[in-house]
Structure formats: C-alpha cells, structure tokens
Scaffold this motif. Sequence first.
Motif, mmCIF file in Angstrom:
data_model
loop_
_atom_site.group_PDB
_atom_site.id
_atom_site.type_symbol
_atom_site.label_atom_id
_atom_site.label_comp_id
_atom_site.label_asym_id
_atom_site.label_seq_id
_atom_site.Cartn_x
_atom_site.Cartn_y
_atom_site.Cartn_z
ATOM 1 N N VAL A 15 4.180 2.713 12.804
ATOM 2 C CA VAL A 15 2.828 2.505 12.274
ATOM 3 C C VAL A 15 2.315 3.809 11.678
ATOM 4 C CG1 VAL A 15 0.444 1.882 12.812
ATOM 5 C CG2 VAL A 15 2.331 0.712 13.959
ATOM 6 N N ILE A 16 1.764 3.734 10.473
ATOM 7 C CA ILE A 16 1.062 4.870 9.892
ATOM 8 C C ILE A 16 -0.405 4.494 9.752
ATOM 9 C CG2 ILE A 16 3.072 5.833 8.720
ATOM 10 C CD1 ILE A 16 2.131 4.555 6.157
ATOM 11 N N ARG A 17 -1.281 5.478 9.921
ATOM 12 C CA ARG A 17 -2.720 5.239 9.911
ATOM 13 C C ARG A 17 -3.381 6.190 8.914
ATOM 14 N NH1 ARG A 17 -4.333 2.461 14.768
ATOM 15 N NH2 ARG A 17 -2.504 2.097 16.093
ATOM 16 N N TRP A 18 -3.919 5.607 7.855
ATOM 17 C CA TRP A 18 -4.602 6.384 6.830
ATOM 18 C C TRP A 18 -5.989 5.800 6.620
ATOM 19 C CZ3 TRP A 18 -2.430 10.284 3.404
ATOM 20 C CH2 TRP A 18 -1.161 10.707 3.818
ATOM 21 N N ARG A 43 0.815 -1.214 0.000
ATOM 22 C CA ARG A 43 0.000 0.000 0.000
ATOM 23 C C ARG A 43 0.853 1.271 0.000
ATOM 24 N NH1 ARG A 43 -3.517 -2.025 5.036
ATOM 25 N NH2 ARG A 43 -1.426 -2.853 5.492
ATOM 26 N N LEU A 44 2.177 1.107 0.020
ATOM 27 C CA LEU A 44 3.092 2.243 0.026
ATOM 28 C C LEU A 44 3.950 2.239 -1.229
ATOM 29 C CD1 LEU A 44 4.388 1.973 3.715
ATOM 30 C CD2 LEU A 44 2.509 3.390 2.861
ATOM 31 N N ALA A 45 4.244 3.421 -1.739
ATOM 32 C CA ALA A 45 5.178 3.595 -2.853
ATOM 33 C C ALA A 45 6.360 4.411 -2.342
ATOM 34 C CB ALA A 45 4.511 4.298 -4.027
ATOM 35 N N VAL A 46 7.553 3.890 -2.510
ATOM 36 C CA VAL A 46 8.749 4.558 -1.986
ATOM 37 C C VAL A 46 9.126 5.732 -2.878
ATOM 38 C CG1 VAL A 46 11.203 4.284 -1.463
ATOM 39 C CG2 VAL A 46 9.590 2.454 -0.895
ATOM 40 N N ARG A 47 9.293 6.895 -2.262
ATOM 41 C CA ARG A 47 9.719 8.105 -2.982
ATOM 42 C C ARG A 47 11.200 8.384 -2.779
ATOM 43 N NH1 ARG A 47 5.755 13.038 -1.836
ATOM 44 N NH2 ARG A 47 6.685 12.814 0.231
ATOM 45 N N ALA A 104 -5.885 3.381 1.817
ATOM 46 C CA ALA A 104 -6.072 3.528 3.251
ATOM 47 C C ALA A 104 -5.750 2.231 3.983
ATOM 48 C CB ALA A 104 -7.510 3.956 3.539
ATOM 49 N N GLY A 105 -5.342 2.393 5.240
ATOM 50 C CA GLY A 105 -5.090 1.240 6.085
ATOM 51 C C GLY A 105 -4.212 1.618 7.260
ATOM 52 N N VAL A 106 -4.184 0.727 8.257
ATOM 53 C CA VAL A 106 -3.239 0.848 9.362
ATOM 54 C C VAL A 106 -2.043 -0.002 8.967
ATOM 55 C CG1 VAL A 106 -2.840 0.423 11.809
ATOM 56 C CG2 VAL A 106 -5.078 1.223 11.023
ATOM 57 N N ILE A 107 -0.923 0.651 8.674
ATOM 58 C CA ILE A 107 0.200 -0.013 8.016
ATOM 59 C C ILE A 107 1.405 -0.019 8.944
ATOM 60 C CG2 ILE A 107 1.665 -0.055 5.966
ATOM 61 C CD1 ILE A 107 -0.484 1.660 4.565
ATOM 62 N N GLY A 126 -24.737 10.721 -5.518
ATOM 63 C CA GLY A 126 -24.440 11.865 -4.671
ATOM 64 C C GLY A 126 -23.343 11.617 -3.664
ATOM 65 N N LEU A 127 -22.527 10.588 -3.858
ATOM 66 C CA LEU A 127 -21.501 10.202 -2.891
ATOM 67 C C LEU A 127 -20.106 10.512 -3.404
ATOM 68 C CD1 LEU A 127 -22.867 6.716 -1.753
ATOM 69 C CD2 LEU A 127 -23.163 8.938 -0.628
ATOM 70 N N LEU A 128 -19.223 10.815 -2.457
ATOM 71 C CA LEU A 128 -17.813 11.058 -2.754
ATOM 72 C C LEU A 128 -17.004 10.504 -1.592
ATOM 73 C CD1 LEU A 128 -15.369 12.415 -4.182
ATOM 74 C CD2 LEU A 128 -15.960 14.514 -2.913
ATOM 75 N N THR A 129 -16.087 9.590 -1.889
ATOM 76 C CA THR A 129 -15.210 9.046 -0.851
ATOM 77 C C THR A 129 -13.818 9.631 -1.013
ATOM 78 O OG1 THR A 129 -16.460 6.982 -0.649
ATOM 79 C CG2 THR A 129 -14.193 6.953 0.116
ATOM 80 N N LEU A 130 -13.336 10.290 0.044
ATOM 81 C CA LEU A 130 -12.007 10.889 0.064
ATOM 82 C C LEU A 130 -11.039 9.873 0.662
ATOM 83 C CD1 LEU A 130 -13.110 14.335 1.519
ATOM 84 C CD2 LEU A 130 -12.716 13.778 -0.891
ATOM 85 N N THR A 131 -10.092 9.398 -0.140
ATOM 86 C CA THR A 131 -9.153 8.387 0.334
ATOM 87 C C THR A 131 -7.906 8.406 -0.512
ATOM 88 O OG1 THR A 131 -8.924 6.026 0.870
ATOM 89 C CG2 THR A 131 -10.155 6.545 -1.114
ATOM 90 N N PRO A 132 -6.710 8.190 0.079
ATOM 91 C CA PRO A 132 -6.502 8.062 1.519
ATOM 92 C C PRO A 132 -6.218 9.416 2.159
ATOM 93 C CG PRO A 132 -4.479 7.528 0.366
ATOM 94 C CD PRO A 132 -5.484 7.872 -0.700
ATOM 95 N N LEU A 133 -6.572 9.536 3.444
ATOM 96 C CA LEU A 133 -6.242 10.705 4.253
ATOM 97 C C LEU A 133 -5.670 10.220 5.582
ATOM 98 C CD1 LEU A 133 -9.377 12.997 3.758
ATOM 99 C CD2 LEU A 133 -7.033 13.531 3.048
ATOM 100 N N ARG A 134 -4.621 10.895 6.045
ATOM 101 C CA ARG A 134 -4.027 10.522 7.325
ATOM 102 C C ARG A 134 -5.033 10.707 8.448
ATOM 103 N NH1 ARG A 134 -1.825 13.161 11.394
ATOM 104 N NH2 ARG A 134 -1.685 15.160 10.333
ATOM 105 N N TYR A 135 -5.031 9.769 9.395
ATOM 106 C CA TYR A 135 -5.899 9.916 10.556
ATOM 107 C C TYR A 135 -5.703 11.294 11.182
ATOM 108 C CZ TYR A 135 -7.487 5.039 11.165
ATOM 109 O OH TYR A 135 -8.097 3.813 11.022
#
Length: 258
Positions: free
Chosen positions: A121-124, A25-29, A88-91, A174-183
Amino acid sequence: AAIAARADAPPGIDAYRIADRIDARLAVRGVTVRLSDGAPLAAADYVIAGPDIDGLLTIEFAPSGLSVLAAHLDAAVVVAIDTTVREAGVIPNSALVYPNAASFGLAAGDPGGPIQTGTAVIRWGTATVAKVDKSNRPLRGAVFSAYRTESDARADRNPIAFGGATRLPVDDDGLLTLTPLRYSDWAAGYPVAPRDYYLVEVEAPSGYQRLSDPIPFRVDAQSTEPGVDVSVANVLVRGDSDSGLAFTGSQVLPMLRI
C-alpha cells in the motif's frame, strides 16, 4: 513509489508468470526482476509486457529463465515496480503468480490456479495553503515552493516539483493545493516516524512582507480532507514592523477549500 511482488518458485516449472494490474493513479517508470538469493537473471530470461490500456503488466519467464528458477528452488522471485504517483490516494497493489502452464487458464481461487501475493500500500495525500492578511482576508500574488527537508528549504535546494513546476502561485482566492505528496508517516508500504515537509514563501503579495522562515507541515488523511491545512498571514510593509505569521494544524484559520 516502489511496489514489490514476491512469490516462491515451485518445483517442476514448465511456465512462470506474474501479472499485476497497475492502478490508474500510477505511471510505471521501470520494472526490475531478481531472485532473492542473488542468482543472476539475464534480460533474455523473462519478458515484461505492458501495462496495457487496462493497466495490466506481466512478467513471463522464457525457457532460459525457467532453467534458472529450477536451479534455485529455495529462492523467491522478487519484482519491484517503480512508479510515479499521478494523483493522491491510498493505493493498494497486489499481483497474481501463475506457477505453471496449467494455472494460466485458471482464475484466482480455482484449485491449481494463480496465487495472490501480499498487498503493498502506498499513501499519498494533499495539503492546502491559504495566503491571507492579518485580518484573514485572502491575498493574491504569493508564490511558494515546497521541500522535503528544512536544510533544503533554507538553501532553496531540491524543491519538490508538481506537474514539473517548483514555483507555485496561489490562485485568485489565495489558495494553493500541494498534491500529490507522500504521507508524512508512511514509506515503502509501512508506517514510519512522521517527517515534516517545509513550505517557503518565494514571493509575497505586492506591498506585504515576505515570510522568511520555512513553515513545517505534514501530509496525512486529515490534511487530504477539504479545508485549509497551512494558513500564512502577511503584514503590510508600510507602518507595520511585525513579521509574517504562519498557522498550521489546529490553529488553522476557518477558510474552506474551494
């Protein structure tokens, strides 16, 4: 997201490697390597490889780097891996440190084998927006932007990009899901004081008043569960002078996320 791995350098260093399997779920920059006492490391002092197809990233010290480690035995090697969150996820993330050549052929837990670092741990998560009329019927045609601060929201400055887009239309329901966002209550691997994100209605559905004020919302484990987290109600332009209304949290209207 920045993930740090720390390991003390032992005496008698004939080899030194850090191996970190990066979550899909992560891409290294980028990767940075330093010593905790500030002693300089040259680019030629270590080799960074990966991540490979299985996500394995390694940092192995060259002979010149081993000499630096031997001269700074009281320092720790600190590796920071800068990543982009794909979903998103708890990674969690941890690394294995191979402190000498003899450890290279061993597994974690074997006598003399690699040492497991602590876990970062990161939480998104996600937040789902519902665009409705005053009778809780879904509306199409609304476009939103999200911001990290209220001042940015009011100035339309630094909108958050999702998949490269900052202007985000609702779907046919009428729906919009915003993802991922940091907790909202988590940063750099630790709990923090909760902060709000801000939602701005850039375009209202045809014939409806646009909501002018930013709408605060938070992202956490609860918002990431299925369901609507922010319900934005608009009123018709004709014959109705009421302003738009926004409901969040426990006031959310009973609409399930599809």
